[in-house]
Design an enzyme around this catalytic site. Structure first.
Site, PDB file in Angstrom:
ATOM      1  CB  SER A 284      -0.883   0.018   1.247  1.00  0.00           C
ATOM      2  OG  SER A 284      -1.568   1.253   1.340  1.00  0.00           O
TER       3      SER A 284
ATOM      4  CE1 TYR B 159      -4.079  -2.174   5.157  1.00  0.00           C
ATOM      5  CE2 TYR B 159      -3.520   0.107   4.644  1.00  0.00           C
ATOM      6  CZ  TYR B 159      -3.838  -1.176   4.226  1.00  0.00           C
ATOM      7  OH  TYR B 159      -3.902  -1.470   2.876  1.00  0.00           O
TER       8      TYR B 159
HETATM    9  P1  NAP Z   1     -11.864  -5.825   0.028  1.00  0.00           P
HETATM   10  O1  NAP Z   1     -12.746  -5.211  -0.996  1.00  0.00           O
HETATM   11  O2  NAP Z   1     -12.229  -5.681   1.470  1.00  0.00           O
HETATM   12  O3  NAP Z   1     -11.662  -7.374  -0.292  1.00  0.00           O
HETATM   13  C1  NAP Z   1     -10.828  -8.114   0.560  1.00  0.00           C
HETATM   14  C2  NAP Z   1     -10.692  -9.528   0.066  1.00  0.00           C
HETATM   15  O4  NAP Z   1      -9.785 -10.215   0.955  1.00  0.00           O
HETATM   16  C3  NAP Z   1     -11.990 -10.306   0.083  1.00  0.00           C
HETATM   17  O5  NAP Z   1     -12.017 -11.184  -1.016  1.00  0.00           O
HETATM   18  C4  NAP Z   1     -11.904 -11.094   1.388  1.00  0.00           C
HETATM   19  O6  NAP Z   1     -12.612 -12.329   1.353  1.00  0.00           O
HETATM   20  C5  NAP Z   1     -10.426 -11.393   1.432  1.00  0.00           C
HETATM   21  N1  NAP Z   1      -9.954 -11.716   2.773  1.00  0.00           N
HETATM   22  C6  NAP Z   1      -9.954 -10.960   3.903  1.00  0.00           C
HETATM   23  N2  NAP Z   1      -9.432 -11.643   4.923  1.00  0.00           N
HETATM   24  C7  NAP Z   1      -9.074 -12.864   4.433  1.00  0.00           C
HETATM   25  C8  NAP Z   1      -8.489 -14.017   4.988  1.00  0.00           C
HETATM   26  N3  NAP Z   1      -8.146 -14.069   6.288  1.00  0.00           N
HETATM   27  N4  NAP Z   1      -8.284 -15.100   4.186  1.00  0.00           N
HETATM   28  C9  NAP Z   1      -8.617 -15.064   2.884  1.00  0.00           C
HETATM   29  N5  NAP Z   1      -9.181 -13.999   2.291  1.00  0.00           N
HETATM   30  C10 NAP Z   1      -9.401 -12.912   3.072  1.00  0.00           C
HETATM   31  O7  NAP Z   1     -10.363  -5.261  -0.066  1.00  0.00           O
HETATM   32  P2  NAP Z   1      -9.589  -4.416  -1.200  1.00  0.00           P
HETATM   33  O8  NAP Z   1      -9.861  -2.989  -0.975  1.00  0.00           O
HETATM   34  O9  NAP Z   1      -9.826  -5.026  -2.529  1.00  0.00           O
HETATM   35  O10 NAP Z   1      -8.076  -4.670  -0.745  1.00  0.00           O
HETATM   36  C11 NAP Z   1      -7.346  -5.779  -1.225  1.00  0.00           C
HETATM   37  C12 NAP Z   1      -5.876  -5.611  -0.841  1.00  0.00           C
HETATM   38  O11 NAP Z   1      -5.379  -4.374  -1.339  1.00  0.00           O
HETATM   39  C13 NAP Z   1      -5.614  -5.593   0.657  1.00  0.00           C
HETATM   40  O12 NAP Z   1      -4.392  -6.256   0.928  1.00  0.00           O
HETATM   41  C14 NAP Z   1      -5.499  -4.118   0.967  1.00  0.00           C
HETATM   42  O13 NAP Z   1      -4.746  -3.863   2.124  1.00  0.00           O
HETATM   43  C15 NAP Z   1      -4.811  -3.623  -0.289  1.00  0.00           C
HETATM   44  N6  NAP Z   1      -4.984  -2.200  -0.577  1.00  0.00           N
HETATM   45  C16 NAP Z   1      -6.237  -1.685  -0.776  1.00  0.00           C
HETATM   46  C17 NAP Z   1      -6.364  -0.330  -1.067  1.00  0.00           C
HETATM   47  C18 NAP Z   1      -7.712   0.298  -1.307  1.00  0.00           C
HETATM   48  O14 NAP Z   1      -7.785   1.551  -1.317  1.00  0.00           O
HETATM   49  N7  NAP Z   1      -8.765  -0.460  -1.555  1.00  0.00           N
HETATM   50  C19 NAP Z   1      -5.223   0.478  -1.128  1.00  0.00           C
HETATM   51  C20 NAP Z   1      -3.973  -0.082  -0.910  1.00  0.00           C
HETATM   52  C21 NAP Z   1      -3.864  -1.426  -0.640  1.00  0.00           C
HETATM   53  P3  NAP Z   1     -14.129 -12.459   1.926  1.00  0.00           P
HETATM   54  O15 NAP Z   1     -14.912 -11.369   1.286  1.00  0.00           O
HETATM   55  O16 NAP Z   1     -14.543 -13.816   1.507  1.00  0.00           O
HETATM   56  O17 NAP Z   1     -14.044 -12.286   3.400  1.00  0.00           O
END
Ligand code: NAP
Length: 249
Positions: free
Chosen positions: A142, A155
């Site tokens: 991130s 985080y």
């Molecule tokens: P999201 O929409 O909340 O989706 C998260 C995904 O991770 C879901 O498929 C969830 O599965 C899965 N997950 C959570 N805990 C898990 C576990 N213990 N085992 C297996 N799967 C798990 O998140 P996102 O925004 O797409 O973020 C994805 C990644 O990008 C993360 O690592 C986050 O830190 C990073 N990121 C996001 C942003 C942003 O602005 N969105 C920015 C920088 C980095 P279920 O739904 O089945 O629980």
């Protein structure tokens, strides 16, 4: 022919958000994809159907990345279905923001368990399954680690650990021809970000204002970089942290 024809990818946390976008893009380039999820069976099934409707190959496999037995089952099922492993995307992650006075053991453990321990357990297991030609591990970090925003200590610390682990494992796994790189996204509009209630707030406006390209990202902004890192086009890259953020730092 797609860039990833004949390859097999495991994408953790691919039932929604960035992971779902990456899974669909890898499949569009010809990879067979394992769509991992923790609790959203419906979301994972939707991603699998979308891939199948375009002629691609995918299966959904449940598994908590922070549980070693689930992780072993994830790779056993992947191997049973697709027979090999070439690409791992460590995307599963959780984010929760809190000022110093509100940090609790639960707040710390939930994020470190998934974002750091989960990534390590999954990579450890994957390393046993890559073939003699090695493969590509893509971690999702991130821009939090360069923005250093107040009230994100835990985080941001988990993603600082991801940056460090990327560098260490790039060296450790290089003899097995396994490349390890990280995509560090800026703000991306996902189900998780919506659930947190960020969209439409001053926080989102501030993030957009600080993003030189002037908007919040979408999963489709991130996915092509994952395709690049998964493919031989990036064959001379390992240990790199790539900010995919519209210029946000
Ligand atoms: P999201 O929409 O909340 O989706 C998260 C995904 O991770 C879901 O498929 C969830 O599965 C899965 N997950 C959570 N805990 C898990 C576990 N213990 N085992 C297996 N799967 C798990 O998140 P996102 O925004 O797409 O973020 C994805 C990644 O990008 C993360 O690592 C986050 O830190 C990073 N990121 C996001 C942003 C942003 O602005 N969105 C920015 C920088 C980095 P279920 O739904 O089945 O629980």
């Amino acid at each position: 022919m797609g860039k990833l024809q004949g390859k097999v990818a495991v994408v953790t946390g691919a039932s929604k958000g960035i992971g779902a976008g990456i899974a669909k893009s890898l499949a569009a380039e010809g990879a067979a994809v394992v769509v991992n999820y923790a609790s959203s069976r419906e979301g994972a099934d939707r991603v699998v159907s979308e891939i199948a409707s375009k002629g691609g190959k995918a299966i959904a496999v449940q598994g908590d990345v922070a549980k070693a037995s689930d992780v072993q089952r994830l790779f056993a099922e992947s191997k049973k279905t697709f027979g090999q492993l070439d690409i791992l995307v460590n995307n599963a992650g959780v984010y929760q923001f809190a000022p110093l006075e509100e940090i609790s053991e639960e707040h710390f453990q939930r994020q470190f368990q998934t974002n750091v321990l989960g990534l390590l357990l999954v990579t450890q297991e994957a390393a046993k399954h890559f073939g003699p030609e090695g493969g590509s591990v893509i971690n999702i970090g991130s821009t939090a680690t360069t923005m250093l925003l107040p009230a994100t200590a835990v985080y941001t610390a988990t993603k600082g650990a991801v940056d460090a682990v990327t560098g260490v494992l790039a060296k450790e796994l290089a003899p097995k021809k396994i490349r390890v790189n990280s995509i560090n996204p800026g703000g991306v509009e996902t189900e998780g970000v919506h659930a947190l209630g960020i969209i439409g707030t001053d926080f989102e406006k501030d993030l957009t204002a600080k993003t030189p390209l002037g908007r919040i990202g979408q999963p489709n902004d991130i996915a092509p970089v994952a395709v690049f890192l998964a493919s031989e086009d990036s064959g001379w890259l390992t240990g790199e942290l790539i900010q995919v953020s519209g210029g946000l730092r």
